[in-house]
Motif scaffolding. Structure first.
Motif, PDB file in Angstrom:
ATOM      1  N   ALA A 100       0.837  -1.207   0.000  1.00 43.99           N
ATOM      2  CA  ALA A 100       0.000   0.000   0.000  1.00 43.99           C
ATOM      3  C   ALA A 100       0.871   1.256   0.000  1.00 43.99           C
ATOM      4  N   LEU A 101       1.971   1.206   0.772  1.00 47.47           N
ATOM      5  CA  LEU A 101       2.871   2.357   0.841  1.00 47.47           C
ATOM      6  C   LEU A 101       3.507   2.632  -0.515  1.00 47.47           C
ATOM      7  N   LYS A 161      -2.342   6.552   7.647  1.00 46.86           N
ATOM      8  CA  LYS A 161      -2.939   6.129   8.914  1.00 46.86           C
ATOM      9  C   LYS A 161      -2.413   4.769   9.345  1.00 46.86           C
ATOM     10  N   GLN A 162      -2.100   3.914   8.347  1.00 45.22           N
ATOM     11  CA  GLN A 162      -1.598   2.573   8.638  1.00 45.22           C
ATOM     12  C   GLN A 162      -0.081   2.554   8.832  1.00 45.22           C
ATOM     13  N   ASN A 163       0.574   3.671   8.526  1.00 44.24           N
ATOM     14  CA  ASN A 163       2.027   3.780   8.674  1.00 44.24           C
ATOM     15  C   ASN A 163       2.338   5.051   9.454  1.00 44.24           C
ATOM     16  N   SER A 164       1.898   5.083  10.691  1.00 44.71           N
ATOM     17  CA  SER A 164       1.995   6.293  11.509  1.00 44.71           C
ATOM     18  C   SER A 164       3.436   6.742  11.750  1.00 44.71           C
ATOM     19  N   THR A 165       4.386   5.814  11.661  1.00 46.32           N
ATOM     20  CA  THR A 165       5.784   6.173  11.913  1.00 46.32           C
ATOM     21  C   THR A 165       6.488   6.689  10.660  1.00 46.32           C
ATOM     22  N   ASP A 166       5.832   6.585   9.511  1.00 43.72           N
ATOM     23  CA  ASP A 166       6.429   7.027   8.259  1.00 43.72           C
ATOM     24  C   ASP A 166       6.120   8.503   8.031  1.00 43.72           C
ATOM     25  N   THR A 167       7.165   9.333   7.986  1.00 45.33           N
ATOM     26  CA  THR A 167       6.985  10.784   7.804  1.00 45.33           C
ATOM     27  C   THR A 167       7.146  11.201   6.347  1.00 45.33           C
ATOM     28  N   LEU A 169       5.471  10.333   3.584  1.00 48.99           N
ATOM     29  CA  LEU A 169       4.227  10.709   2.922  1.00 48.99           C
ATOM     30  C   LEU A 169       3.806  12.123   3.295  1.00 48.99           C
ATOM     31  N   THR A 170       3.964  12.474   4.562  1.00 46.42           N
ATOM     32  CA  THR A 170       3.606  13.816   5.018  1.00 46.42           C
ATOM     33  C   THR A 170       4.430  14.872   4.293  1.00 46.42           C
ATOM     34  N   GLU A 171       5.725  14.604   4.119  1.00 47.30           N
ATOM     35  CA  GLU A 171       6.600  15.556   3.433  1.00 47.30           C
ATOM     36  C   GLU A 171       6.224  15.711   1.959  1.00 47.30           C
ATOM     37  N   THR A 230      14.541   4.655  -2.129  1.00 46.85           N
ATOM     38  CA  THR A 230      15.033   4.336  -0.780  1.00 46.85           C
ATOM     39  C   THR A 230      14.172   3.270  -0.125  1.00 46.85           C
ATOM     40  N   THR A 231      12.859   3.373  -0.327  1.00 47.57           N
ATOM     41  CA  THR A 231      11.939   2.391   0.247  1.00 47.57           C
ATOM     42  C   THR A 231      12.160   1.019  -0.368  1.00 47.57           C
ATOM     43  N   PHE A 232      12.397   0.960  -1.696  1.00 51.30           N
ATOM     44  CA  PHE A 232      12.689  -0.301  -2.356  1.00 51.30           C
ATOM     45  C   PHE A 232      13.921  -0.959  -1.736  1.00 51.30           C
ATOM     46  N   GLU A 233      14.952  -0.157  -1.487  1.00 51.28           N
ATOM     47  CA  GLU A 233      16.189  -0.703  -0.929  1.00 51.28           C
ATOM     48  C   GLU A 233      15.978  -1.233   0.483  1.00 51.28           C
ATOM     49  N   GLN A 234      15.163  -0.520   1.274  1.00 50.75           N
ATOM     50  CA  GLN A 234      14.932  -0.926   2.661  1.00 50.75           C
ATOM     51  C   GLN A 234      14.064  -2.162   2.749  1.00 50.75           C
TER      52      GLN A 234
END
Length: 235
Positions: A100-101, A161-167, A169-171, A230-234
């Protein structure tokens, strides 16, 4: 009549783990055991797994959740368990969240591209002479752009909402909002310029506004793509 049997599992599945703890409560005097596979807890349909005299006893029906075929033979009072070599994995909620992310990043990235295209279109229109209904065309395209932006924003907010620790998307959302406002202001300034092409002040303001909109929309594309990579790598 349905028969409920239990079997002792001793590292039967390498990928499965069995955790015994009295904190899960008791079943007819025996501590209930929480059974997991690949980090996902198996569902308890009726009789739970228990710790009986130091041994972990797991109802055979739970094996079905690991891809096993379980057949009860009432005539012989026996059960046949067949293990499928290609066992379906228990769904991992973290994997679903990651998908989803990534979908949210992709949709936001597409919106970045559309913002850049619209900003570039204003510059192209300025170089054209006597295009009929040119301001109406820009207004229509801006409405379509805003509608697409709102759809991607709604989806991204749900994922956030499902990834509250991910900042991240907000940026991205905050940056896109600024660019959308900027290209909207450029469009409105262009409409003024159409009727006042000889006004030096309007010309200068429009040139700067177009440059800023195009540059910022380009930066958005690069930044969003950077987050995606970066997300792909992580993951």
């Amino acid at each position: 009549m349905k028969k409920l049997l239990t079997v002792t599992l001793i590292l039967f599945f390498i990928s499965s783990t069995v955790n015994a703890s009295s904190t899960h409560g008791d079943y007819e005097g025996s501590p209930i055991v929480s059974v997991h596979s690949n980090g996902q807890e198996l569902k308890v349909e009726d009789v739970p797994a228990i710790n009986y005299k130091g041994r972990t006893m797991v109802p055979i029906y739970m094996l079905r959740q690991l891809g096993a075929d379980v057949a009860w033979n009432d005539a012989t009072y026996s059960v046949n368990v067949s293990i499928n070599k290609e066992q379906p994995q228990v769904a991992n909620p973290d994997t679903a969240q990651n998908v989803a992310l990534m979908n949210a990043y992709k949709w936001l990235s597409d919106t970045d591209q559309q913002l850049y295209i619209f900003a570039s279109k204003i510059k192209e229109f300025k170089d054209l002479d006597q295009v009929p209904n040119i301001t109406d065309i820009l207004d229509r395209d801006y409405v379509e752009l805003t509608e697409e932006y709102n759809k991607s924003l709604a989806f991204a907010n749900e994922v956030k909402k499902q990834n509250s620790t991910d900042t991240t998307l907000t940026e991205i959302i905050a940056s896109q909002s600024k660019v959308l406002d900027a290209v909207g202001q450029t469009k409105d300034l262009f409409k003024i310029w159409v009727s006042r092409k000889t006004d030096l002040t309007i010309n200068t303001s429009l040139q700067m506004s177009m440059f800023t909109s195009i540059e910022n929309s380009q930066k958005n594309i690069m930044n969003t793509n950077k987050y995606v990579h970066t997300t792909f790598e992580q993951k």
